[in-house]
Write a protein that holds these residues in place. Structure first.
Motif, mmCIF file in Angstrom:
data_model
loop_
_atom_site.group_PDB
_atom_site.id
_atom_site.type_symbol
_atom_site.label_atom_id
_atom_site.label_comp_id
_atom_site.label_asym_id
_atom_site.label_seq_id
_atom_site.Cartn_x
_atom_site.Cartn_y
_atom_site.Cartn_z
ATOM 1 N N GLU A 44 0.832 -1.202 0.000
ATOM 2 C CA GLU A 44 0.000 0.000 0.000
ATOM 3 C C GLU A 44 0.872 1.260 0.000
ATOM 4 N N THR A 45 1.841 1.341 0.910
ATOM 5 C CA THR A 45 2.725 2.519 0.965
ATOM 6 C C THR A 45 3.560 2.624 -0.311
ATOM 7 N N ILE A 46 4.082 1.507 -0.776
ATOM 8 C CA ILE A 46 4.927 1.524 -1.976
ATOM 9 C C ILE A 46 4.128 2.005 -3.187
ATOM 10 N N GLU A 47 2.907 1.527 -3.309
ATOM 11 C CA GLU A 47 2.052 1.957 -4.421
ATOM 12 C C GLU A 47 1.757 3.458 -4.334
ATOM 13 N N LYS A 48 1.454 3.953 -3.134
ATOM 14 C CA LYS A 48 1.193 5.391 -2.962
ATOM 15 C C LYS A 48 2.426 6.203 -3.358
ATOM 16 N N ILE A 49 3.613 5.721 -2.969
ATOM 17 C CA ILE A 49 4.855 6.429 -3.313
ATOM 18 C C ILE A 49 5.071 6.423 -4.820
#
Length: 179
Positions: A44-49
């Motif tokens: 989730e965080t990686i995709e947002k970044i």
């Protein structure tokens, strides 16, 4: 409208945390900075970044001569710890180096300011707000990461190889010095 270049991470681990006082890297301008260690399973965080980086590229087209550059030609902030770091802390993780000229607000889980500097250190787990932006300086083109605010989530094993006084010494009674 939501800022498409801003991300608030899930809990990440802080490393090289210079969040209380600005620090100069290789003689450069003093900045507040931190490396965010992001577990690879935190998709989730990686995709947002990744989406925020794309938005920063789009917003930065003016800095890239008016056209969208090939991503492979840019210096990008999301890096692979397994490839770039020979450090077990970065294993199975990505990392992002974030910095700012202004001090981040540092809060606890209740969003109350943390005043005790010993509470936030390299190794602590935190949520961090970061913003991505384009740069083109002296022929170096890419996307950089600005440091926003920090919310401490929980303590972690301190990083940096230091030891505490409790680790180094045992209690000594006064009469032990006399023998």
């Amino acid at each position: 409208m939501r800022n498409q270049t801003k991300v608030v991470t899930n809990p990440v681990r802080l490393s090289y945390a210079h969040v209380w006082e600005p620090h100069s890297i290789q003689g450069g301008k003093e900045k507040y900075s931190v490396s965010l260690i992001i577990p690879k399973e935190d998709t989730e965080t990686i995709e947002k970044i990744e989406k925020a980086i794309e938005a920063a590229i789009e917003q930065g087209i003016g800095k890239f001569g008016g056209k969208k550059p090939n991503k492979g030609a840019l210096k990008l902030p999301l890096r692979d710890g397994d490839v770039e770091k020979d450090d077990a802390v970065y294993k199975d993780a990505y990392f992002v180096n974030a910095n700012s000229l202004t001090a981040p607000q540092i809060v606890d889980t209740n969003v109350e300011p943390i005043l005790d500097r010993s509470e936030v250190y390299s190794g602590v787990y935190a949520r961090v707000s970061i913003t991505f932006y384009a740069f083109n300086v002296n022929g170096n083109k890419g996307i950089a990461c600005g440091l926003g605010n920090i919310q401490k989530i929980k303590d972690g094993e301190p990083l940096g190889g230091g030891s505490s006084a409790n680790d180094d010494f045992k209690s000594v009674a006064d009469d032990d010095f006399l023998s």
